[in-house]
Design a protein around this motif. Structure first.
Motif, PDB file in Angstrom:
ATOM      1  N   ILE A 172      -0.045 -12.423  25.943  1.00  0.00           N
ATOM      2  CA  ILE A 172       0.226 -13.682  25.255  1.00  0.00           C
ATOM      3  C   ILE A 172      -0.838 -14.710  25.620  1.00  0.00           C
ATOM      4  O   ILE A 172      -1.208 -14.862  26.799  1.00  0.00           O
ATOM      5  CB  ILE A 172       1.625 -14.242  25.642  1.00  0.00           C
ATOM      6  CG1 ILE A 172       2.700 -13.170  25.431  1.00  0.00           C
ATOM      7  CG2 ILE A 172       1.938 -15.496  24.848  1.00  0.00           C
ATOM      8  CD1 ILE A 172       2.898 -12.767  23.998  1.00  0.00           C
ATOM      9  N   GLY A 173      -1.344 -15.441  24.639  1.00  0.00           N
ATOM     10  CA  GLY A 173      -2.279 -16.531  24.899  1.00  0.00           C
ATOM     11  C   GLY A 173      -1.561 -17.754  25.439  1.00  0.00           C
ATOM     12  O   GLY A 173      -0.331 -17.853  25.371  1.00  0.00           O
ATOM     13  N   CYS A 188      -5.155 -15.361  29.444  1.00  0.00           N
ATOM     14  CA  CYS A 188      -3.988 -14.733  28.809  1.00  0.00           C
ATOM     15  C   CYS A 188      -2.949 -14.381  29.877  1.00  0.00           C
ATOM     16  O   CYS A 188      -3.252 -14.261  31.070  1.00  0.00           O
ATOM     17  CB  CYS A 188      -4.394 -13.497  28.027  1.00  0.00           C
ATOM     18  SG  CYS A 188      -5.135 -12.189  29.035  1.00  0.00           S
ATOM     19  N   LEU A 189      -1.721 -14.202  29.433  1.00  0.00           N
ATOM     20  CA  LEU A 189      -0.599 -13.898  30.318  1.00  0.00           C
ATOM     21  C   LEU A 189       0.073 -12.618  29.862  1.00  0.00           C
ATOM     22  O   LEU A 189       0.062 -12.283  28.675  1.00  0.00           O
ATOM     23  CB  LEU A 189       0.418 -15.042  30.302  1.00  0.00           C
ATOM     24  CG  LEU A 189      -0.119 -16.426  30.678  1.00  0.00           C
ATOM     25  CD1 LEU A 189       0.945 -17.485  30.401  1.00  0.00           C
ATOM     26  CD2 LEU A 189      -0.515 -16.448  32.157  1.00  0.00           C
ATOM     27  N   ASP A 190       0.685 -11.914  30.808  1.00  0.00           N
ATOM     28  CA  ASP A 190       1.393 -10.681  30.485  1.00  0.00           C
ATOM     29  C   ASP A 190       2.895 -10.895  30.569  1.00  0.00           C
ATOM     30  O   ASP A 190       3.394 -11.542  31.505  1.00  0.00           O
ATOM     31  CB  ASP A 190       1.011  -9.556  31.454  1.00  0.00           C
ATOM     32  CG  ASP A 190      -0.436  -9.118  31.297  1.00  0.00           C
ATOM     33  OD1 ASP A 190      -1.037  -9.470  30.272  1.00  0.00           O
ATOM     34  OD2 ASP A 190      -0.946  -8.431  32.203  1.00  0.00           O
ATOM     35  N   GLY A 227      -0.640  -5.672  22.985  1.00  0.00           N
ATOM     36  CA  GLY A 227       0.416  -5.104  23.814  1.00  0.00           C
ATOM     37  C   GLY A 227       0.322  -3.603  23.961  1.00  0.00           C
ATOM     38  O   GLY A 227      -0.480  -2.937  23.303  1.00  0.00           O
ATOM     39  N   ILE A 228       1.156  -3.084  24.845  1.00  0.00           N
ATOM     40  CA  ILE A 228       1.258  -1.652  25.118  1.00  0.00           C
ATOM     41  C   ILE A 228       2.737  -1.294  25.142  1.00  0.00           C
ATOM     42  O   ILE A 228       3.551  -1.987  25.771  1.00  0.00           O
ATOM     43  CB  ILE A 228       0.610  -1.295  26.470  1.00  0.00           C
ATOM     44  CG1 ILE A 228      -0.899  -1.558  26.428  1.00  0.00           C
ATOM     45  CG2 ILE A 228       0.886   0.163  26.845  1.00  0.00           C
ATOM     46  CD1 ILE A 228      -1.569  -1.432  27.785  1.00  0.00           C
ATOM     47  N   LEU A 229       3.081  -0.207  24.469  1.00  0.00           N
ATOM     48  CA  LEU A 229       4.457   0.272  24.444  1.00  0.00           C
ATOM     49  C   LEU A 229       4.461   1.747  24.818  1.00  0.00           C
ATOM     50  O   LEU A 229       3.775   2.549  24.177  1.00  0.00           O
ATOM     51  CB  LEU A 229       5.072   0.093  23.051  1.00  0.00           C
ATOM     52  CG  LEU A 229       5.025  -1.307  22.437  1.00  0.00           C
ATOM     53  CD1 LEU A 229       5.480  -1.261  20.986  1.00  0.00           C
ATOM     54  CD2 LEU A 229       5.890  -2.273  23.234  1.00  0.00           C
ATOM     55  N   VAL A 230       5.234   2.140  25.812  1.00  0.00           N
ATOM     56  CA  VAL A 230       5.361   3.534  26.218  1.00  0.00           C
ATOM     57  C   VAL A 230       6.844   3.871  26.314  1.00  0.00           C
ATOM     58  O   VAL A 230       7.604   3.151  26.959  1.00  0.00           O
ATOM     59  CB  VAL A 230       4.679   3.808  27.575  1.00  0.00           C
ATOM     60  CG1 VAL A 230       4.913   5.261  28.012  1.00  0.00           C
ATOM     61  CG2 VAL A 230       3.186   3.531  27.487  1.00  0.00           C
ATOM     62  N   ALA A 243      -4.903  -5.069  24.093  1.00  0.00           N
ATOM     63  CA  ALA A 243      -3.879  -4.411  24.904  1.00  0.00           C
ATOM     64  C   ALA A 243      -4.113  -4.567  26.399  1.00  0.00           C
ATOM     65  O   ALA A 243      -3.160  -4.616  27.185  1.00  0.00           O
ATOM     66  CB  ALA A 243      -3.808  -2.927  24.542  1.00  0.00           C
ATOM     67  N   HIS A 244      -5.359  -4.659  26.828  1.00  0.00           N
ATOM     68  CA  HIS A 244      -5.660  -4.726  28.257  1.00  0.00           C
ATOM     69  C   HIS A 244      -5.867  -6.161  28.757  1.00  0.00           C
ATOM     70  O   HIS A 244      -6.231  -6.370  29.916  1.00  0.00           O
ATOM     71  CB  HIS A 244      -6.899  -3.888  28.569  1.00  0.00           C
ATOM     72  CG  HIS A 244      -6.683  -2.419  28.372  1.00  0.00           C
ATOM     73  ND1 HIS A 244      -6.059  -1.621  29.304  1.00  0.00           N
ATOM     74  CD2 HIS A 244      -6.975  -1.604  27.319  1.00  0.00           C
ATOM     75  CE1 HIS A 244      -6.000  -0.376  28.853  1.00  0.00           C
ATOM     76  NE2 HIS A 244      -6.546  -0.340  27.652  1.00  0.00           N
ATOM     77  N   GLY A 245      -5.616  -7.150  27.887  1.00  0.00           N
ATOM     78  CA  GLY A 245      -5.675  -8.545  28.315  1.00  0.00           C
ATOM     79  C   GLY A 245      -7.036  -9.008  28.775  1.00  0.00           C
ATOM     80  O   GLY A 245      -7.173  -9.568  29.872  1.00  0.00           O
TER      81      GLY A 245
END
Length: 868
Positions: free
Chosen positions: A368-369, A350-352, A377-380, A343-345
């Motif tokens: 994403i690699g 890696c790319l966000d 990932g993170i979902l809020v 989640a924290h890459g």
């Protein structure tokens, strides 16, 4: 692991939490309970319960509701459970465990599942009166009791439990603060962007958040009780209740005392089989264990895997635990928060991919690699896609990353259904159940429903976050197997009740005949329909009558033919062919003059009278031809129909509230009357019951109702989906601290959304569990207007309220309607001779022998009244 000669080998389990209970189930599944004596030493005064759902206690769940232990399971497998009797010493040389009670148990295998304990920062006065931790049911009971005399609460810690604790304090009527040393809330699960979105949403709920500061001291008064907190930035926070929720530490003292190896930062060191590295006869599982990968796992899913591994190893089967997925989906103060994978890459290169909408409180980030692999990932604010995204972690999704995070209307979001997931995708991370296992439950074990699949695989039985995907998979697999999943209402209509409702509303269809001929199944068109769809459609038309221009009385025209027996005569049919009459008594409040009228009517017509559970008076024993005469006297006295016969609102109970009760904080009687008069006569898929309590003591039992209201110092809390019938269910908190207007507006929306989307004869409790997204979806629609239909829902309710007419009053003034109230059409003045009574306890009761063997001589019975 050699047993004592001549005796069954003994397995001793120390600790009986969620992981301990799963270990016992794993032993039973492998047949070990049949070959071993199993002894459990439990410190808490109650068996294992659902600690994941601990906070639901403040939403109406009881400790019994949270229990995960079936006494029948323990009895069937001969498991010896000792509650309130923790292990205090282990003698590894003698292989014995000594409990607090003095009980000494020898073991061949010892399994430590002692869990963790709350970390309380070493600040001055941390043990003062008014300081609590948030870990067990007993902790919650203590907080609840202390909060009754408190006004402000502060939670030390802004993680998962900290936010839940703050929400609980707010629900108890306290002004709530959250103090978090890290620069953002939930620092382990979310990044800076996710923390910012979460902060905005929580502050909008009225909670005060203090991040980047620590607690320096608990300030106490002369009596030693908490009066405030001194923070690291020099500021002070006034509070009279403090909850420490600053993390946990492994409970490994028992292991330390007996010489087992523990980690530098705690945790009982184990190998890949969960066997302690210092003693092959001792295992450790759950939050007390330092796994072979050097990590202590604080989530329930890894603990379950460790329990399965230990049980398999004891059974001499191959198994290992080398690490676990830390993905999690949470609902915190009504806000979805989820994180999965990396989640924290932290991976190289890696790319966000990020979508953020601060106004809506949304934050979505995918890691994403370089090769397109979804790493995490993170979902809020919106975690709807969590199940699908988590299943794709470690692979390249079949669509672009951008389409996976964009909301509807912002760029054609991807619709990835169950078919897109590989068979090895983990659907239920709590119980490590793959898509392939779920498919096998359908194809090999012939499961055809979600409950059957849950029982077969354990998927969806812990946190429940995967149930929606589970349902999609079951239906998809059934359809792929050639099994037609017919969702139609009955043999006459291929549509569901919800779909028929939309058709009637959209096309303003006012008759059953027109609906059947236009939208019925081909073979049903032109026919007479069936006993399933006729009352269902009749109810839909009655619910929408003012809006679509249909007749508003259920006995008008074609509508009369659609009603069942009770609605057909606007009264409840009883076992001997007589009817009961229940006038409406809004809120249970009644003047003495009206009580006298009811007494006189019951006396004059020889009726049996009883106080109902809904705070009304029921009169039994009326013959059908007597009903209009009784109604006329009731209407003249100011009464109206109580709709006890209809699938509609029955009652709104109340306590006496602040007017009379010294504990009351709001006028519950007035609110109950307002609600009952507003929703009277509202036709719905099933009966509706409500109640209003004037304080948290809950004397009106509002949390067992379809919609219940509980007064708070700040207004009203609204609970929905309760049921006190054959399948009891505590209602869930929908919204809190509402004004009168806000409360009524949300109830309007909730009821009309339920009427719009529920199945035939589906109570709100069942509907809330069935509808995709459950309570969260209903809250999104009703509170946040996520579908943009709230104006329409409110308009539908307004139409109902403005067009309400009392069905009894209209019937007694309509000769055509009155003509149906006879026992025999060809002899309207002849009473039914089977309707007779015998005396009992100064009243009457049906003459049951008469019903069984035929007529008895006339002088032996009371015919239609208390007078011979």
């Amino acid at each position: 692991m050699t047993a004592t000669p001549g005796a069954s080998p003994t397995i001793v389990l120390v600790g009986h939490g969620m992981v301990g209970q799963r270990f016992l189930e794993a032993l039973a599944e492998r047949g070990l309970t049949a070959t071993h004596r199993v002894v459990v030493l439990c410190e808490e005064p109650r068996p294992a319960y659902d600690r994941v759902a601990l906070t639901s206690y403040f939403s109406g769940k009881t400790p019994e509701d949270l229990s995960m232990t079936d006494p029948a399971f323990l009895a069937e497998h001969g498991i010896e459970l000792h509650v309130g009797d923790p292990a205090e010493a282990v003698d590894r040389a003698a292989r014995t465990v000594t409990a607090r009670s003095g009980l000494v148990v020898g073991y061949d295998v010892l399994v430590l599942a002692t869990g963790s304990f709350p970390f309380v920062p070493p600040v001055p006065n941390k043990d003062a009166e008014g300081c609590f931790v948030y870990r067990t049911i007993e902790d919650l009971l203590a907080i609840e009791e202390y909060a009754k005399t408190s006004t402000t609460g502060a939670v030390v810690g802004g993680g998962l439990l900290g936010l839940e604790a703050a929400g609980a304090l707010k629900g108890l009527g306290l002004t709530s603060h959250i103090v978090e040393f890290a620069p953002r809330l939930m620092p382990v699960q979310v990044d800076e962007g996710g923390g910012a979105a979460l902060l905005r949403t929580i502050e909008e709920m009225g909670l005060s958040v203090h991040t980047g500061v620590g607690t320096q001291e608990i300030v106490v008064g002369e009596d030693g009780a908490v009066t405030g907190m001194r923070l690291s930035d020099g500021s002070e926070l006034a509070t009279d209740l403090v909850v420490f929720s600053a993390g946990v530490r492994p409970r490994d003292q028992l292991a330390r005392d007996c010489g087992l190896t523990v980690g530098e930062r705690g945790g009982i060191a184990v190998d890949e089989q969960c066997r302690t590295v210092a003693d092959p006869h001792v295992f450790a599982i759950g939050e007390c264990a330092l796994a072979a990968d050097g990590r202590v796992y604080g989530l329930v899913a890894p603990g379950y895997e460790q329990a399965e591994t230990a049980a398999a190893t004891i059974a001499a089967d191959e198994a290992s635990f080398t690490g676990a997925d830390l993905s999690t989906k949470l609902k915190l103060l009504g806000v979805d928060v989820a994180s999965f994978g990396d989640a924290h890459g932290t991976a190289d290169d890696c790319l966000d991919v990020v979508y953020s909408d601060s106004r809506a409180g949304l934050y979505k980030k995918l890691v994403i690699g370089r090769d397109g692999t979804l790493l995490g990932g993170i979902l809020v604010g919106d975690a709807e896609a969590y199940g699908t995204l988590k299943a794709f972690t470690g692979s390249v999704p079949p669509v672009s990353p951008e389409s996976l995070v964009l909301p509807a209307g912002a760029g054609a979001p991807a619709q990835l259904g169950p078919a897109a997931l590989p068979d090895d995708a983990i659907i239920c991370s709590c119980n490590n159940v793959t898509k392939g296992t779920i498919r096998g439950a359908v194809t090999e074990h012939r499961c055809t429903t979600v409950p059957e699949v849950k029982k077969c695989t354990k998927a969806g039985t812990t946190c429940g976050s995967c149930v929606k995907v589970l349902g999609q998979l079951v239906n998809a697999e059934l359809e792929a197997s050639g099994v037609e999943v017919d969702k139609g209402l009955c043999g006459c209509f291929a549509q569901t009740r919800e779909q028929l409702y939309e058709i009637v509303l959209a096309l303003r269809i006012t008759s059953y005949r027109e609906l059947l001929d236009r939208y019925g199944r081909e073979g049903a068109r032109g026919g007479e329909g069936c006993e399933v769809c006729k009352p269902t459609v009749g109810s839909i038309i009655a619910s929408l009558a003012p809006t679509i221009g249909a007749a508003t009385h259920v006995l008008d025209g074609e509508q009369a033919a659609l009603q069942d027996t009770n609605d057909h005569f606007l009264a409840n049919l009883q076992k001997n062919g007589s009817y009961s009459v229940v006038p409406r008594i809004p809120g249970g409040e009644i003047a003495p003059e009206k009580l006298i009228v009811i007494g006189e009517i019951a006396r004059d017509f020889g009726l049996y009278t009883k106080i109902t559970g809904g705070q009304r008076i029921d009169m039994f024993g009326a013959r059908v031809e007597q009903l209009p005469v009784i109604w006329a006297r009731l209407v003249d006295a100011g009464f109206e129909s109580g709709h006890a016969y209809g699938k509609s609102l029955r009652t709104v109970k109340s306590c006496v509230g602040q007017t009379w009760c010294r504990y009351g904080v709001q006028d519950s009687v007035r609110m109950a009357i307002d609600l009952e008069l507003r929703y009277r006569g509202l036709r719905s898929p099933h009966k509706l019951k409500s109640a209003v309590s004037g304080c948290q003591r809950e004397c009106a039992e509002a949390q067992s109702k379809d919609f219940g209201v509980i007064a708070t110092a700040g207004g009203w809390n609204l609970y929905v989906g309760g049921n006190g019938g054959a399948t009891p269910r505590h209602a869930d908190l929908l919204a809190q601290d509402l004004s009168d207007a806000e409360l009524i507006r949300l109830i309007d929306r909730f009821l009309m959304f339920y009427i719009r989307t529920a199945d035939r004869l589906e109570r709100t409790s069942v509907w809330l569990d069935r509808i995709p997204g459950g309570l969260d979806h209903v809250r999104d629609v009703v509170v946040h207007d996520a579908l943009g239909i709230c104006d329409e829902l409110e308009a539908l309710m307004a139409a109902h309220v403005s067009h309400y007419r009392d069905e009894w009053a209209e019937t007694i003034n309509d000769p055509e309607k009155l003509a149906r109230f006879v026992s025999f059409v060809n002899a309207p003045d002849t009473p039914d001779p089977v309707v007779a009574f015998v005396p009992e306890r100064d009243q009457i009761k049906p003459d049951l022998p008469l019903l069984n063997i035929g007529l008895r001589p006339a002088d032996d019975l009371l015919e239609g009244s208390a007078t011979r």
